[in-house]
Each structure stands twice: as C-alpha cells, then as structure tokens.
Design a protein around this motif. Structure first.
Motif, PDB file in Angstrom:
ATOM      1  N   THR B 120      18.193 -53.979 -55.509  1.00 19.30           N
ATOM      2  CA  THR B 120      18.978 -54.983 -56.236  1.00 19.30           C
ATOM      3  C   THR B 120      20.462 -54.583 -56.270  1.00 19.30           C
ATOM      4  N   LEU B 121      20.686 -53.286 -56.434  1.00 18.86           N
ATOM      5  CA  LEU B 121      22.058 -52.764 -56.504  1.00 18.86           C
ATOM      6  C   LEU B 121      22.866 -53.142 -55.255  1.00 18.86           C
ATOM      7  N   PHE B 122      22.195 -53.165 -54.124  1.00 13.58           N
ATOM      8  CA  PHE B 122      22.902 -53.459 -52.872  1.00 13.58           C
ATOM      9  C   PHE B 122      22.582 -54.874 -52.365  1.00 13.58           C
ATOM     10  N   GLY B 123      22.372 -55.771 -53.301  1.00 17.40           N
ATOM     11  CA  GLY B 123      22.297 -57.190 -52.958  1.00 17.40           C
ATOM     12  C   GLY B 123      20.932 -57.728 -52.603  1.00 17.40           C
ATOM     13  N   GLY B 124      19.920 -56.930 -52.625  1.00 13.86           N
ATOM     14  CA  GLY B 124      18.578 -57.411 -52.283  1.00 13.86           C
ATOM     15  C   GLY B 124      17.900 -58.027 -53.498  1.00 13.86           C
ATOM     16  N   SER B 125      16.794 -58.698 -53.248  1.00 15.78           N
ATOM     17  CA  SER B 125      15.983 -59.201 -54.355  1.00 15.78           C
ATOM     18  C   SER B 125      14.534 -59.214 -53.880  1.00 15.78           C
ATOM     19  N   ILE B 126      13.636 -59.076 -54.819  1.00 17.49           N
ATOM     20  CA  ILE B 126      12.218 -59.097 -54.409  1.00 17.49           C
ATOM     21  C   ILE B 126      11.483 -60.174 -55.202  1.00 17.49           C
ATOM     22  N   PRO B 127      10.577 -60.841 -54.534  1.00 13.68           N
ATOM     23  CA  PRO B 127       9.808 -61.870 -55.228  1.00 13.68           C
ATOM     24  C   PRO B 127       8.857 -61.233 -56.240  1.00 13.68           C
ATOM     25  N   SER B 128       8.505 -61.993 -57.258  1.00 14.33           N
ATOM     26  CA  SER B 128       7.644 -61.433 -58.308  1.00 14.33           C
ATOM     27  C   SER B 128       6.274 -61.031 -57.759  1.00 14.33           C
ATOM     28  N   SER B 129       5.824 -61.692 -56.702  1.00 12.81           N
ATOM     29  CA  SER B 129       4.511 -61.352 -56.136  1.00 12.81           C
ATOM     30  C   SER B 129       4.498 -59.956 -55.518  1.00 12.81           C
ATOM     31  N   ALA B 130       5.685 -59.449 -55.152  1.00 13.18           N
ATOM     32  CA  ALA B 130       5.755 -58.126 -54.500  1.00 13.18           C
ATOM     33  C   ALA B 130       5.501 -56.990 -55.482  1.00 13.18           C
ATOM     34  N   TRP B 131       5.733 -57.245 -56.764  1.00 15.46           N
ATOM     35  CA  TRP B 131       5.516 -56.181 -57.758  1.00 15.46           C
ATOM     36  C   TRP B 131       4.093 -55.648 -57.718  1.00 15.46           C
ATOM     37  N   GLN B 132       3.170 -56.586 -57.545  1.00 13.52           N
ATOM     38  CA  GLN B 132       1.751 -56.184 -57.531  1.00 13.52           C
ATOM     39  C   GLN B 132       1.473 -55.210 -56.389  1.00 13.52           C
ATOM     40  N   VAL B 133       2.076 -55.515 -55.237  1.00 13.35           N
ATOM     41  CA  VAL B 133       1.868 -54.641 -54.061  1.00 13.35           C
ATOM     42  C   VAL B 133       2.543 -53.295 -54.295  1.00 13.35           C
ATOM     43  N   LEU B 134       3.760 -53.344 -54.851  1.00 15.39           N
ATOM     44  CA  LEU B 134       4.479 -52.083 -55.113  1.00 15.39           C
ATOM     45  C   LEU B 134       3.664 -51.185 -56.042  1.00 15.39           C
ATOM     46  N   TYR B 135       3.148 -51.783 -57.108  1.00 13.47           N
ATOM     47  CA  TYR B 135       2.373 -50.985 -58.062  1.00 13.47           C
ATOM     48  C   TYR B 135       1.018 -50.566 -57.487  1.00 13.47           C
ATOM     49  N   ALA B 136       0.493 -51.330 -56.570  1.00 14.12           N
ATOM     50  CA  ALA B 136      -0.765 -50.924 -55.925  1.00 14.12           C
ATOM     51  C   ALA B 136      -0.537 -49.674 -55.079  1.00 14.12           C
ATOM     52  N   TRP B 137       0.594 -49.634 -54.341  1.00 14.22           N
ATOM     53  CA  TRP B 137       0.914 -48.417 -53.557  1.00 14.22           C
ATOM     54  C   TRP B 137       1.153 -47.231 -54.487  1.00 14.22           C
ATOM     55  N   ALA B 138       1.880 -47.505 -55.587  1.00 16.97           N
ATOM     56  CA  ALA B 138       2.166 -46.427 -56.556  1.00 16.97           C
ATOM     57  C   ALA B 138       0.861 -45.906 -57.167  1.00 16.97           C
ATOM     58  N   ALA B 139      -0.062 -46.837 -57.465  1.00 15.23           N
ATOM     59  CA  ALA B 139      -1.348 -46.432 -58.053  1.00 15.23           C
ATOM     60  C   ALA B 139      -2.132 -45.567 -57.080  1.00 15.23           C
ATOM     61  N   SER B 206      -9.066 -44.099 -52.656  1.00 11.97           N
ATOM     62  CA  SER B 206      -7.797 -44.588 -53.219  1.00 11.97           C
ATOM     63  C   SER B 206      -7.345 -45.862 -52.503  1.00 11.97           C
ATOM     64  N   PHE B 207      -7.651 -45.968 -51.207  1.00 12.73           N
ATOM     65  CA  PHE B 207      -7.276 -47.180 -50.470  1.00 12.73           C
ATOM     66  C   PHE B 207      -8.066 -48.388 -50.996  1.00 12.73           C
ATOM     67  N   ARG B 208      -9.343 -48.157 -51.276  1.00 15.48           N
ATOM     68  CA  ARG B 208     -10.171 -49.253 -51.791  1.00 15.48           C
ATOM     69  C   ARG B 208      -9.688 -49.692 -53.179  1.00 15.48           C
ATOM     70  N   VAL B 209      -9.233 -48.717 -53.983  1.00 13.79           N
ATOM     71  CA  VAL B 209      -8.685 -49.069 -55.297  1.00 13.79           C
ATOM     72  C   VAL B 209      -7.421 -49.904 -55.115  1.00 13.79           C
ATOM     73  N   MET B 210      -6.589 -49.492 -54.162  1.00 11.79           N
ATOM     74  CA  MET B 210      -5.340 -50.210 -53.933  1.00 11.79           C
ATOM     75  C   MET B 210      -5.605 -51.650 -53.498  1.00 11.79           C
ATOM     76  N   VAL B 211      -6.548 -51.788 -52.594  1.00 12.40           N
ATOM     77  CA  VAL B 211      -6.917 -53.137 -52.126  1.00 12.40           C
ATOM     78  C   VAL B 211      -7.447 -53.960 -53.292  1.00 12.40           C
ATOM     79  N   GLY B 212      -8.209 -53.314 -54.157  1.00 13.69           N
ATOM     80  CA  GLY B 212      -8.746 -53.990 -55.347  1.00 13.69           C
ATOM     81  C   GLY B 212      -7.635 -54.520 -56.238  1.00 13.69           C
ATOM     82  N   ILE B 213      -6.577 -53.713 -56.406  1.00 15.91           N
ATOM     83  CA  ILE B 213      -5.456 -54.141 -57.256  1.00 15.91           C
ATOM     84  C   ILE B 213      -4.762 -55.349 -56.627  1.00 15.91           C
ATOM     85  N   VAL B 214      -4.513 -55.267 -55.324  1.00 15.06           N
ATOM     86  CA  VAL B 214      -3.791 -56.350 -54.640  1.00 15.06           C
ATOM     87  C   VAL B 214      -4.624 -57.634 -54.647  1.00 15.06           C
TER      88      VAL B 214
END
Lengths: 301, 248
Positions: B120-139, B206-214
């Motif tokens: 965001t600092l450098f002009g980008g933006s992310i759609p709200s749907s991407a948060w779920q994927v980001l947190y799935a990778w983090a999880a 962990s991959f199956r959990v991630m897929v489950g979250i997404v």
C-alpha cells in the motif's frame, strides 16, 4: 534449631564411578555451612542432587518440614552453581527476568540486590561481564526474594580481594539480618573459615567429617614444636616440670598443645635436663593443613 | 507456569538482535516492493510474494523464534535455573510450546498486515478476497513452525546441544527431512504395503489445512493429525528430558 535441609544416604553413581557415596548432611536454620572438598570430590554433584538437577541413585533429600513435594520445597532455595544468565540481558534485566520466573513481587528487590553486590548502574550485557561480575550477579540471583536457604558453589571464584571481602560481608549480613541459611562450597578454605559456622569435609564422594567452627579451631589449635636429641627424656622432663602437659611424642619431636605461653620455662627445663635443644617453635595448623591431613589419611588408606 | 511465560516474554522482547534481524528482512522486502512499484499488478504480486515467502518463513521466521525460545536456554544454561527452582520438566516442555504458539501467532499474524502495508505504501492495493489467501499461507507457516519446534525440541532436550537442535529445526523447516521421508515413503517396498503415507507428513498436513482455510471447508482429519504430531513430539520431549541429566 530447625532443620531446613537434610540428606540421608544420598548416593549418585555414574556407571562404576561413585560421585556421591551415601552423604547424610543436616543444615540447620542460621547455619553457614562450609562444604570443603577438592575439585571432583562431589560438592557440585551433591548440590545438583539437592536441587533436582541430577537424579540420585539412592538416598533421600528433605527440604523444610517435608510436608510439600520436593519440587515445591525447592522454591525455598536460592542457588548459584555457576552463574547462568542470558548473554544479551544486562544485570537489571537478568534479575527482573528471575523476578518474573520466581514470582518475586517485592518492590525495590532488584535495586537492593544490585546495590548489595556492587552492580548498581552497570548497563552492559552479561556477555561483556568479567568473571567477577558474573559471580556477583550469580550471588544476587541466588538471594532474590530472600529465600531461607541459599546454596553457593564456589562463589568467590574469579573475585578480586576486594570482591572476596565484599561477598563475605554480603553473606554475613544476609545471615545476621535476614536469618538466611547458607551452604557454601569453596576450595579457598581460609576464606570459608571466616564465614562458616559449620564445616563438612567431602572427599571421593564421602562426607568424611562434620565439625562446628569452634570444634575445628580446637582441632587446628596452636602448638609448640620441640626437637631435641632424646624425645623420651624431654617428655619426662616436661611432665615433671609442667604437671600433666598435653603433649604428643613423635620420635625426638615433642608437640606440646598446652603451656604455649611459657616457651622460656620449657626451654630452660629442657636445657637443665641436659638435653640438646634443636628447635622450639610455635605452630598453628591451618584449615588447609587440617584438610590435607584429613584427606591424606584417606589417600594413604 | 504463568510466571515463567511472562518471564520468557520479558526476555525475548528485550533481545535486541530480534529487532535487527526482522528489521533487516522487512527493509529488504520494502526495497523489493519499491523497486517493482508500478511495474505489475500489485493484487497478484502480493499473493505471489506470500506463496514464495511462506516456503521459507518456517526457516527464517520460525528459525529465529526457535533459537530465541529453545536454544538460548541451553546457551545460557537456564534450564538448570528453572529446574533448581522446582519447575517440572513436563511444565517446561509445555510452556515452550505455548511460547512458540504465542510468538508464532503474533509474528505470522502480523506478516500479512506487513505485506499489505508495504504494498500500500508504494501505491498498490489488494482486494479483500486476497486476505483469506494471505492468512492461509501465514497459517501454513505458523503450523509448520509450531510442529517443527515440537519435533526439534526432542533433540534439544535429549542431547542438550543447541547446535544439534538448531540443525534439526532447519532440516525440517527447509523441507530436507520432508523430501527424504517422502522419497522413503514412496519407495515401492513401503508404498505397496502402506500407500499414501507421504501425504501424512507435516508438509502435506499443513497444506491441507491451508486449502481448508481458502476453500472455507476445513476437514477435521488434518487438524487431528496435526494435534497428534505435536502431542506425540511433546510427550517424547518430556521423556527425553527426564532421561537426560542436565549438564553444566
């Protein structure tokens, strides 16, 4: 006096090697107990067994009244076996960490201890400490929360003469002001002699002797060493002159443990008896000499 | 145990190197985002970043946490202080896992926020749907960090050597042990008798959990497997710790 810590037949074996061979020791409230032994004699192993850092092969450790579990009872003990702190924390942070872990809430406790061991105002991290500073912080850590029992393993290692005197003062003050009971090991026996009220001599894992400070001084009291050309005749002459002197005859060497204040009378008696007097000198057995003699007997045996 | 956890948190947050370490990584990522600003689609780039970064987060982020929580204790000979104070060995093992859980949740919870803020600092933006994927990778990274820490703790307590513990953790986090195990479990002699075992390795779970979250349909099976992994590792750690005498 209340018994604060007691071991019964505490034994620790590593394979065929016996590090502790059935040590039974009693620590009473108010004691400053000096545990004397050479390197490898079993002092640290004893402390490790007491603190639960090593599992005894057999025997028993009782702390306090013995009503609580041993682990809970160990919370009454502050200890320093080797000063162990996180290298990146300064002295204040190290003690504050211990305050959190031990649940010490007393306000000003960290300041009190830093002042007590001379580390107030020191900001550098533990990894930059000299050996003496590490020892000081270790002692402060052991005193945190005013535990009734404090175990110190070689606390004056690495301290300079001033540091040794300071730590002696700290131990004596905590003992007299707070009633803290100490068990201290050291191989600097002259220093231990200045603080300990009781001594235990340990060698090859065995507690060979326990004595009070007064008894030890009785055992290491002064004597007069007399060397003559005829020991038997000298002993007879001294008995005739002095009544019933406390003497030991060792060939032509007479060790007189009484009448130490009249060497002139003794010299005159021996010369008038026609003896050749080669040496008449006062002698005091130091704690070191006593200890070496004690363990020497073991080694000879 | 609460006292101990507070104490550990107190010392870890005072570890200056932690701020330098994570600060350096944050700076490098900011530099990367700055250099590519305006050159592509920020929406997809942040998701690509999350995917790429998550493959070495367990080693880079988790590795630091593992060192701070586990191996610092060995280097400082702090276990003796804890046991001498009457803390049980099982309590120490569990407390350490709680610490990894807490610090892991904090760090891996902040990472998606940081990725978003940097872009965001450098002009980008992310759609709200991407948060779920980001947190799935983090999880996924978080779960792996916790599990690898639990397994490596067996070595930490069993051998009481910081280096061995750290090497074990890194071999697990970098996927080297996983690849070896996968090759072994896919070997004909084993796979013919027990087929599909390799998907029960931590990377698969962990991959199956991630897929489950997404996909928003979390199957129970990988979660149960995961808990069994961590619980078994913790039990083995306690056994190893009880068997091994503390060294000074």
């Amino acid at each position: 006096m209340d018994i604060l810590l007691q071991t019964h037949d505490l034994t620790k074996r590593y394979g065929d090697f016996t590090a502790l061979g059935g040590v039974s020791l009693t620590l009473r409230q108010g004691d400053i107990y000096g545990l004397v032994g050479r390197n490898g004699a079993g002092k640290t192993t004893f402390f490790k067994c007491v603190m639960g850092l090593a599992k005894p092969t057999s025997g028993e450790v009782r702390i306090g009244g013995g009503h609580h579990g041993l682990n809970a009872a160990r919370r009454q003990i502050g200890f320093m076996i080797s000063p162990s702190f996180f290298p990146y924390l300064g002295p204040r942070q190290s003690l504050e960490y211990l305050c959190h872990v031990k649940g010490v809430r007393a306000k000003g406790e960290v300041d009190r201890l830093l002042e007590l061991v001379g580390l107030a105002g020191v900001k550098k991290p533990f990894k930059a400490f000299s050996l003496g500073m590490k020892q000081r912080l270790g002692i402060a850590g052991s005193l945190l929360g005013r535990p009734p029992i404090v175990v110190l393993d070689e606390p004056i290692n690495g301290l300079d003469p001033q540091g040794i005197a300071d730590m002696r003062e700290v131990i004596l003050r905590e003992n007299s002001d707070n009633g803290t009971t100490f068990i201290i090991s050291s191989h600097i026996l002259s220093e231990l002699d200045l603080v300990a009220t009781r001594f235990g001599f340990i060698e090859q894992g065995d507690l060979m002797q326990e004595v009070t400070h007064a008894d030890l001084h009785e055992l290491t009291k002064k004597s007069l060493v007399i060397e003559v050309d005829d020991g038997q005749k000298a002993a007879a002459a001294l008995k005739a002159c002095l009544g019933d002197p406390d003497l030991i005859l060792d060939g032509n060497r007479v060790i007189l443990e009484s009448h130490l204040d009249c060497p002139d009378v003794i010299a005159s008696t021996l010369v008038h008896a026609g003896l050749g007097l080669y040496r008449l000198a006062p002698q005091e057995t130091t704690l070191e000499e006593y200890f070496i003699r004690l363990i020497g007997g073991r080694q000879d045996g | 145990m609460a006292n101990y956890l507070f104490g550990e948190a107190y010392r870890i947050i005072r570890k200056k190197s932690m701020y330098l370490y994570f600060g350096a990584f944050a700076f490098l990522y900011l530099l990367l985002v700055f250099m590519r600003a305006g050159t592509g689609n920020a929406d997809t780039q942040i998701l690509q970043d999350a995917e790429v970064l998550s493959s070495f987060f367990p080693a880079v982020v988790g590795g630091y946490l593992f060192a701070a929580i586990y191996t610092d204790d060995l280097n400082a000979k702090n276990l003796g202080t804890l046991i001498g104070f009457g803390m049980g060995k099982a309590k120490i093992v569990i407390a350490k896992l709680v610490l990894v859980l807490a610090f892991g949740a904090l760090f891996f919870g902040l990472i998606p926020l940081f990725l978003w803020a940097a872009n965001t600092l450098f002009g980008g933006s992310i759609p709200s749907s991407a948060w779920q994927v980001l947190y799935a990778w983090a999880a996924k990274s978080f779960l792996e960090t916790l599990a690898f820490s639990a397994v490596s703790a067996i070595v930490v307590y069993g051998l009481q050597r910081a280096t061995f513990g750290m090497v074990t953790y890194l071999l697990l986090a970098l996927g080297i042990i996983s690849q070896l195990m996968s090759a072994l479990l896919n070997w004909d002699m084993i796979s013919s008798v027990l087929p599909g075992l390799s998907q029960h390795l931590m990377s698969g779970i962990s991959f199956r959990v991630m897929v489950g979250i997404v996909s928003e349909s979390m199957p129970l099976e990988p979660l149960v497997e995961y808990l069994v992994y961590v619980a078994a590792a913790a039990a083995l750690s306690v056994l190893a710790f009880r068997k091994k005498e503390l060294e000074f």
